[in-house]
Design an enzyme around this catalytic site. Structure first.
Site, short mmCIF file in Angstrom:
data_model
loop_
_atom_site.label_atom_id
_atom_site.label_comp_id
_atom_site.label_asym_id
_atom_site.label_seq_id
_atom_site.Cartn_x
_atom_site.Cartn_y
_atom_site.Cartn_z
N ARG A 1 0.87 -1.18 0.00
CA ARG A 1 0.00 0.00 0.00
C ARG A 1 0.91 1.22 0.00
O ARG A 1 2.13 1.12 0.02
CB ARG A 1 -1.02 -0.01 1.15
CG ARG A 1 -0.68 -0.73 2.41
CD ARG A 1 0.39 -0.08 3.22
NE ARG A 1 0.14 1.33 3.44
CZ ARG A 1 1.05 2.22 3.70
NH1 ARG A 1 2.34 1.86 3.77
NH2 ARG A 1 0.79 3.49 3.89
N GLY A 2 0.28 2.42 -0.03
CA GLY A 2 1.07 3.64 -0.19
C GLY A 2 1.18 3.91 -1.69
O GLY A 2 1.50 2.99 -2.47
N ALA A 3 0.90 5.15 -2.08
CA ALA A 3 0.76 5.46 -3.51
C ALA A 3 1.94 5.01 -4.37
O ALA A 3 1.76 4.32 -5.38
CB ALA A 3 0.48 6.96 -3.67
N GLN B 1 -2.07 2.61 10.12
CA GLN B 1 -0.78 2.63 9.41
C GLN B 1 0.29 3.36 10.21
O GLN B 1 1.47 3.04 10.08
CB GLN B 1 -0.94 3.31 8.04
CG GLN B 1 -1.68 2.48 7.00
CD GLN B 1 -3.15 2.82 6.95
OE1 GLN B 1 -3.74 3.22 7.96
NE2 GLN B 1 -3.77 2.67 5.80
N ASP C 1 -1.80 10.81 -1.89
CA ASP C 1 -2.16 9.77 -2.86
C ASP C 1 -2.50 10.35 -4.23
O ASP C 1 -2.44 9.66 -5.24
CB ASP C 1 -3.36 8.96 -2.34
CG ASP C 1 -2.92 8.12 -1.16
OD1 ASP C 1 -2.89 8.66 -0.04
OD2 ASP C 1 -2.56 6.96 -1.37
N LYS D 1 -4.60 10.23 3.31
CA LYS D 1 -5.34 9.37 4.25
C LYS D 1 -6.34 10.18 5.08
O LYS D 1 -6.05 11.28 5.52
CB LYS D 1 -4.32 8.67 5.16
CG LYS D 1 -4.90 7.71 6.18
CD LYS D 1 -5.80 6.66 5.59
CE LYS D 1 -5.15 5.84 4.50
NZ LYS D 1 -6.10 4.99 3.75
O1 MRU Z 1 -4.48 3.34 2.30
P1 MRU Z 1 -2.98 3.49 2.21
O2 MRU Z 1 -2.25 2.91 3.37
O3 MRU Z 1 -2.45 3.02 0.88
O4 MRU Z 1 -2.77 5.06 2.26
C1 MRU Z 1 -1.47 5.59 2.19
C2 MRU Z 1 -1.41 7.05 2.37
O5 MRU Z 1 -2.40 7.71 2.55
C3 MRU Z 1 -0.07 7.70 2.22
O6 MRU Z 1 0.01 8.85 3.01
C4 MRU Z 1 0.16 8.09 0.76
O7 MRU Z 1 -0.04 6.98 -0.08
C5 MRU Z 1 1.52 8.63 0.52
S1 MRU Z 1 2.73 7.34 0.58
C6 MRU Z 1 4.25 8.00 0.24
#
Ligand code: MRU
Length: 368
Positions: free
Chosen positions: A53-55, A203, A244, A255
């Site tokens: 996960r994470g963009a 997270q 994201d 998030k």
């Molecule tokens: O739902 P997730 O855990 O994928 O959400 C992740 C986030 O919101 C992060 O802040 C975002 O992807 C930036 S990661 C460098």
């Protein structure tokens, strides 16, 4: 990053050169384990259930997903169906579409017999680029932290609040919001991080705290509602979050709960920075509130909690009264006006259409 003395990225190819290995993020913080992806369906599953996960890491996994698809079938049809399967896995992080568009466009110009090797190379390039971008964000962001240390907190620690996990687990390495923190810490600037737990999936508590702890960065986990109080008390010097999807006009989707931190920071006069790799900019959008698709996730994430019991077993328990409705919007949008600056790989940019266009003219023309 180092995990117990061993150097890791969050995604890599196995010794065979064709299977793809990931760190399974659904087992943190109590279990560190890796998983092998052998097919495009495995990659889609890993994104969907948030093993990754994470963009940025979602984008990198999708790129490798296409390579896995090519391993089975190099036809145009297979390419298109891998693209559609992977694109449908999660709706908000635009890095997914960015990586898939890039890989698909490049592969369509490659002869079918060369597509497997080309696809793996393209995926590997996405990963290497992500690391280079994050290191540049780290350098630019650490200048901001050094400036606060010098002008406002000489001889004292700089307190940074972050939300969710925009750390190395959310990227291929370094993280976005955490890169400036790691570089400052490594460079001898005393930093302390307030880690929002980030309900419902935690997270912050599960991933960011684990990461910072392994790197030796002083940190404290707080409930999401504590940030405003700490800001009012002068215990937060700056906020850095990830994103994201950020629009061409600088509206930042991240998030759920990020917006409330931005409001509190504005009220308390605390700088609110967003670490923004350029693949996370959606140049096709200018109205974040109305145009960015917000993922709605299962209510079970709100009505239950998973953790380790005293006896060491991992258990999930219900925490909401039987019969109550639950809702679970996973992201929110912070309007550009609340953002102090966007820390990009090309420097710190104002959250405005003009400034973003000036910093990334090449990206605008590429996405037209
Ligand atoms: O739902 P997730 O855990 O994928 O959400 C992740 C986030 O919101 C992060 O802040 C975002 O992807 C930036 S990661 C460098």
């Amino acid at each position: 990053m180092n995990v117990n003395g061993q150097r890791y990225r969050t995604i890599w190819t196995a010794d065979t050169g064709q299977d793809v290995e990931i760190i399974d993020q659904t087992r943190f913080p109590h279990v560190f384990t890796t998983t092998t992806l052998k097919t495009v369906e495995d990659a889609a599953h890993a994104i969907r259930v948030m093993q990754v996960r994470g963009a940025p890491l979602i984008g990198a996994t999708a790129a490798y997903g296409v390579a896995l698809a090519m391993r089975a079938d190099t036809s145009d049809d297979a390419l298109m169906s891998a693209y559609s399967l992977l694109l449908a896995t999660r709706p908000t992080a635009v890095n997914l579409r960015w990586a898939l568009d890039r890989v698909r466009k490049a592969l369509l110009t490659v002869d079918e017999k060369d597509r497997v090797a080309a696809a793996y190379k393209l995926a590997s390039d996405v990963c290497d680029e992500d690391i280079a971008i994050n290191m540049a964000i780290g350098l630019h962001g650490s200048e901001i932290i050094a400036n606060i240390a010098r002008t406002k907190k000489p001889g004292e620690k700089v307190n940074i609040l972050t939300h969710c996990n925009a750390g190395w687990l959310a990227t291929v390495d370094w993280g976005t919001a955490t890169a400036p923190i790691y570089m400052s810490h490594d460079g001898g600037i005393p930093v302390h991080v307030w880690v929002d737990e980030t309900r419902p999936r935690n997270q912050g508590a599960f991933l960011t705290a684990w990461e910072l702890g392994h790197h030796g960065v002083p940190h404290t986990v707080i409930v999401d509602n504590a940030g405003g109080h700490l800001m009012q008390r002068g215990e937060v010097d700056m906020v850095i979050v990830g994103t994201d999807r950020t629009t061409a006009s600088g509206d930042v989707c991240n998030k759920i709960g990020t917006y409330l931190k931005a409001l509190a920071a504005r009220d308390c006069g605390i700088p609110f920075y967003v670490a923004l790799p350029s693949p996370t900019i959606d140049f096709t959008l200018t109205d974040g509130l109305n145009e960015i698709p917000i993922e709605e996730r299962s209510g079970a994430e709100v009505s239950s909690l998973t953790g380790r019991t005293k006896s060491g077993s991992i258990e999930t328990v219900d925490i909401v009264a039987d019969g109550s409705n639950v809702a679970n919007p996973a992201f929110d949008v912070t309007p550009a006006r609340l953002v102090t600056g966007l820390i990009t790989e090309r420097g710190v940019v104002d959250a405005s259409q003009q400034a973003i266009a000036k910093a990334f003219p090449d990206r605008i023309s590429a996405s037209a």
